[in-house]
Design a protein around this motif. Sequence first.
Motif, PDB file in Angstrom:
ATOM      1  N   ASN A  42     100.712 -65.360  79.272  1.00  0.00           N
ATOM      2  CA  ASN A  42     100.209 -64.612  78.111  1.00  0.00           C
ATOM      3  C   ASN A  42      99.936 -65.587  76.980  1.00  0.00           C
ATOM      4  N   ALA A  43      99.099 -65.161  76.030  1.00  0.00           N
ATOM      5  CA  ALA A  43      98.778 -66.016  74.889  1.00  0.00           C
ATOM      6  C   ALA A  43      98.358 -65.156  73.708  1.00  0.00           C
ATOM      7  N   ASP A  44      98.697 -65.647  72.494  1.00  0.00           N
ATOM      8  CA  ASP A  44      98.181 -64.988  71.291  1.00  0.00           C
ATOM      9  C   ASP A  44      96.677 -65.208  71.172  1.00  0.00           C
ATOM     10  N   ARG A  45      96.255 -66.415  71.559  1.00  0.00           N
ATOM     11  CA  ARG A  45      94.835 -66.737  71.461  1.00  0.00           C
ATOM     12  C   ARG A  45      94.476 -67.781  72.498  1.00  0.00           C
ATOM     13  N   ILE A  46      93.298 -67.628  73.097  1.00  0.00           N
ATOM     14  CA  ILE A  46      92.756 -68.622  74.030  1.00  0.00           C
ATOM     15  C   ILE A  46      91.469 -69.168  73.436  1.00  0.00           C
ATOM     16  N   GLU A  47      91.391 -70.476  73.338  1.00  0.00           N
ATOM     17  CA  GLU A  47      90.182 -71.134  72.834  1.00  0.00           C
ATOM     18  C   GLU A  47      89.484 -71.843  73.992  1.00  0.00           C
ATOM     19  N   PHE A  48      88.254 -71.382  74.292  1.00  0.00           N
ATOM     20  CA  PHE A  48      87.460 -72.028  75.330  1.00  0.00           C
ATOM     21  C   PHE A  48      86.666 -73.153  74.685  1.00  0.00           C
ATOM     22  N   ILE A  49      87.027 -74.401  75.004  1.00  0.00           N
ATOM     23  CA  ILE A  49      86.339 -75.562  74.427  1.00  0.00           C
ATOM     24  C   ILE A  49      84.991 -75.766  75.105  1.00  0.00           C
ATOM     25  N   ASP A  50      84.985 -75.764  76.428  1.00  0.00           N
ATOM     26  CA  ASP A  50      83.766 -75.852  77.219  1.00  0.00           C
ATOM     27  C   ASP A  50      84.105 -75.305  78.602  1.00  0.00           C
ATOM     28  N   ARG A  51      83.227 -75.523  79.559  1.00  0.00           N
ATOM     29  CA  ARG A  51      83.432 -74.953  80.880  1.00  0.00           C
ATOM     30  C   ARG A  51      84.655 -75.528  81.583  1.00  0.00           C
ATOM     31  N   ASP A  52      85.153 -76.701  81.144  1.00  0.00           N
ATOM     32  CA  ASP A  52      86.248 -77.366  81.857  1.00  0.00           C
ATOM     33  C   ASP A  52      87.530 -77.473  81.051  1.00  0.00           C
ATOM     34  N   ASN A  53      87.502 -77.152  79.761  1.00  0.00           N
ATOM     35  CA  ASN A  53      88.675 -77.355  78.922  1.00  0.00           C
ATOM     36  C   ASN A  53      88.986 -76.091  78.121  1.00  0.00           C
ATOM     37  N   THR A  54      90.283 -75.754  78.113  1.00  0.00           N
ATOM     38  CA  THR A  54      90.754 -74.561  77.431  1.00  0.00           C
ATOM     39  C   THR A  54      92.070 -74.868  76.741  1.00  0.00           C
ATOM     40  N   ILE A  55      92.287 -74.275  75.547  1.00  0.00           N
ATOM     41  CA  ILE A  55      93.558 -74.399  74.840  1.00  0.00           C
ATOM     42  C   ILE A  55      94.148 -73.010  74.669  1.00  0.00           C
ATOM     43  N   VAL A  56      95.409 -72.855  75.064  1.00  0.00           N
ATOM     44  CA  VAL A  56      96.097 -71.576  74.997  1.00  0.00           C
ATOM     45  C   VAL A  56      97.216 -71.700  73.966  1.00  0.00           C
ATOM     46  N   TYR A  57      97.252 -70.814  72.972  1.00  0.00           N
ATOM     47  CA  TYR A  57      98.209 -70.899  71.871  1.00  0.00           C
ATOM     48  C   TYR A  57      99.312 -69.848  72.029  1.00  0.00           C
ATOM     49  N   GLN A  58     100.543 -70.265  71.627  1.00  0.00           N
ATOM     50  CA  GLN A  58     101.718 -69.397  71.728  1.00  0.00           C
ATOM     51  C   GLN A  58     101.733 -68.749  73.118  1.00  0.00           C
ATOM     52  N   ALA A  59     101.868 -69.618  74.110  1.00  0.00           N
ATOM     53  CA  ALA A  59     101.574 -69.218  75.485  1.00  0.00           C
ATOM     54  C   ALA A  59     102.800 -69.304  76.389  1.00  0.00           C
ATOM     55  N   ASP A 113      92.891 -78.643  81.582  1.00  0.00           N
ATOM     56  CA  ASP A 113      91.746 -79.486  81.929  1.00  0.00           C
ATOM     57  C   ASP A 113      91.389 -79.222  83.389  1.00  0.00           C
ATOM     58  N   ARG A 114      90.270 -78.523  83.647  1.00  0.00           N
ATOM     59  CA  ARG A 114      89.905 -78.173  85.006  1.00  0.00           C
ATOM     60  C   ARG A 114      89.156 -79.288  85.724  1.00  0.00           C
ATOM     61  N   VAL A 115      88.760 -80.349  85.024  1.00  0.00           N
ATOM     62  CA  VAL A 115      88.184 -81.507  85.703  1.00  0.00           C
ATOM     63  C   VAL A 115      89.281 -82.258  86.441  1.00  0.00           C
ATOM     64  N   GLU A 116      90.373 -82.556  85.722  1.00  0.00           N
ATOM     65  CA  GLU A 116      91.518 -83.227  86.334  1.00  0.00           C
ATOM     66  C   GLU A 116      92.484 -82.237  86.962  1.00  0.00           C
ATOM     67  N   ASP A 117      92.277 -80.934  86.716  1.00  0.00           N
ATOM     68  CA  ASP A 117      93.191 -79.884  87.186  1.00  0.00           C
ATOM     69  C   ASP A 117      94.619 -80.152  86.733  1.00  0.00           C
ATOM     70  N   VAL A 118      94.760 -80.373  85.416  1.00  0.00           N
ATOM     71  CA  VAL A 118      96.060 -80.673  84.823  1.00  0.00           C
ATOM     72  C   VAL A 118      96.234 -79.807  83.584  1.00  0.00           C
ATOM     73  N   GLY A 119      97.432 -79.268  83.429  1.00  0.00           N
ATOM     74  CA  GLY A 119      97.799 -78.584  82.201  1.00  0.00           C
ATOM     75  C   GLY A 119      98.873 -79.368  81.477  1.00  0.00           C
ATOM     76  N   VAL A 120      98.823 -79.380  80.149  1.00  0.00           N
ATOM     77  CA  VAL A 120      99.821 -80.079  79.340  1.00  0.00           C
ATOM     78  C   VAL A 120     100.365 -79.097  78.307  1.00  0.00           C
ATOM     79  N   ALA A 121     101.694 -78.891  78.356  1.00  0.00           N
ATOM     80  CA  ALA A 121     102.361 -77.970  77.434  1.00  0.00           C
ATOM     81  C   ALA A 121     103.027 -78.765  76.316  1.00  0.00           C
ATOM     82  N   TYR A 122     102.859 -78.301  75.075  1.00  0.00           N
ATOM     83  CA  TYR A 122     103.441 -78.974  73.911  1.00  0.00           C
ATOM     84  C   TYR A 122     104.363 -78.001  73.174  1.00  0.00           C
TER      85      TYR A 122
END
Length: 789
Positions: free
Chosen positions: A140-157, A184-193
């Motif tokens: 779940n997320a408060d907000r999802i930001e689609f940067i481009d076709r391969d990159n997405t940022i999910v907030y409060q997730a 990052d769907r190019v590298e197929d990696v997610g990074v949580a902060y």
Amino acid sequence: MAWAATTAYNAQAQSKESSLWDASMPALQLKSSTRLEEVIAPALRDQLPSYIKAEQITGQADINSVLEGGAELRRADTVIRADRVEYTVADDTVNAQGNVHINRGGNVYQGTALKLQVDAFQGDFTDATYQFLETQGHGNADRIEFIDRDNTIVYQATYTTCLRDDAASWTPDWVIRAKRIELDRVEDVGVAYGGTLEFKGVPIIPVPAMSFPLSDKRKSGLLPPTIGIDSVSGVEYSQPYYWNIAPNRDATITPTLMSKRGVSLGTEFRYLEPTYRGALDLEFTPNDKLRDRDRWAYNWKHATSLATPIGGIGLNWNLTRVSDDNYWRDFSRMPGNSDSFGQSNQRLLSSDGYLSWSSGKHSVSLYAQKWQVLQDIDAPIAPPFNRVPQLQWRYNTDAWAVKGWDVNMMAETTRFEADTWDGRKHQDNGQRSYGLLQVSRPVLLSGGFVTPKVQLHTSNYQFEDFSATRPRSKSFSIPTLSLDSGLVYERDTTLRGRGYTQTLEPRAFYTYTPYRDQSMVPLYDTALTDFNFGSIYSENSYTGRDRIADNHLLTIGVTTRYLKPEDGSEVARLGIAQRLRFEDQRVGLGYDALGKKGWSDILVGGGITWNSRWSTDGLVQYNRDTQRTARSSISARYTPGPYKTLSAAYRFQREDSLQIANQGSEQVDFGWQWPLNAGRTNAFGEATGGGRWYSVGRLNYSMYDKKLVDAIVGFEYDSCCWIGRVVVERMQNSRNDSNTRLLFQIEFVGLSRLSLGADPLRSLQEFVPGYRPLRDHAGTTPSRFSNYD
């Protein structure tokens, strides 16, 4: 798609109608549609049209559209659904409100409000949920930001791979809660902060920054840790880290904390290039508290193959060394070799290198080998001879002089030296030169074969130390004649209601080698061959060059097989063979029982593949004189489905058998991997939902010594999104001592990926026959059409 099929059908019908008298015209065929490609090419994506659907559509043509009531916009692999959709053509922008649903290539997003540039896939999604196709990871997320076709940022997730059930009180077994997750769907990696990893509702690891995979691609990151209790080293904690250096290079770095010893560091580095490959395995334990010294071990395997204008060149080496004699006793695994099931075999460590050249029928090689012997004061081992070095030339052809003749020639010279033992230099160090000329003329018949063969062995020994009883040099020239022949009969038959092809294959093998006294020659590299269906049809009873047995014997045998006629696969096999020796054998090793004139033991063996689940194999060596079995083995395996396997083996060898004196043994070996509860499973036999328990292990019991020799027993738990393991190992160090380890491991599926060398998975893979790691179904990446809207 239906229209395309209909058009093609009509075109084909018209073509047939207009060419009724032209039978040579080829028929039209359907072609696959580019619209069903798994990945849509960027150039094609720009040409694809958009489709809209709703209960009510208003707007201006080519300017904007307002869709209300079951609104849907579809383009290429992207589908957007909502209660209301406003689409602006000029900037390709969608504004959607109410029950918004996006399916992009099988990845699903749902929320309350969306603003998105469709083709660029840039925009924002509020109060959203998401789920990825490949890993089934969701959150779940408060907000999802689609940067481009391969990159997405999910907030409060949140992020987990635990599958949701229908219960209103459902909570995932494990979950990452983070302020921000970058995907990052190019590298197929997610990074949580800025978050934590929770297990069963309890925060266990703070996550200031942590990456995790979005597919089965290799990626750098932490692997599942192992916690163990070792009877020698105490409590152990190992935390491996996997470093994906490049597509053709990687490394696994494993620091380990041992309560009784201190800290150790293990590193495994692998590389793969077009002309060479290899692996370097290192272990280092500084200031071992139990031994009061630094401990280390390494193994380096390397192979090079080069094609040059002058021929193929190869360079290979396998180097293994440890710091001290007690290493095999104190540590569960030698670098480069995970064999711990019977550790006594690891007291002899070989380091060798091989340089070769080949061109046409000729090949030349230079080989060197040096042993390290890990001595035990209660069971000392005489050091084997080192080869420093060995130079060999070979000539092989299957069409020499006259068509149909096989000619093989080989010449080598080897310097043998043994390390000092008990402070004494070995008296048998020397140089051996050996040559072999072998000529045969295979005659292949429609229902059999005849192969006469002539061999000439020549040897010359130059001894470093000589005396009145041993000359400075010794030479031999020993000829060998052999005649191998066999027939193959076939017939169609029926067994248990099914049709098979049955063969009957009688075989006769004759060989003669005259006696030459070789007792004054040391055993540099020679040992007795095992008595089996391969060796019973061979000219020599020994491996190596130092003994050529004075065999004058005839081997007769017959084999029958049942084959499936559709593919030729073997369903059943039964064979029997026996030797008739015309003269007593006089050449021996000094510790083996020499063959006597007359009939040898009878060898009977066979195997049956009852069906895709059951298979059995057996071998019996029977002595007619004593009317007792000299040696026998029987094994069976039952594999009814995924993660279900049972194996059992019985091995017996009587003391004072005709092969090696005073080597009696009787062992029972049992291995298994089996689910303990039914549970819900998917097509791969994996737990889906409530979880599934598995038992796994292998027991090796010596009936001769009346004790358990080696054992590994474990339990695995698959709870849809995490796997737990607990394994107990008991390994025999010597006749009276053993080492016991208790290992714990937990894997969060989709968060940490196991490598081949993960412990205790390594032990289970190596020593449990037929073991299959849970969730081992590489190459089963789901298609985007498996989650198609």
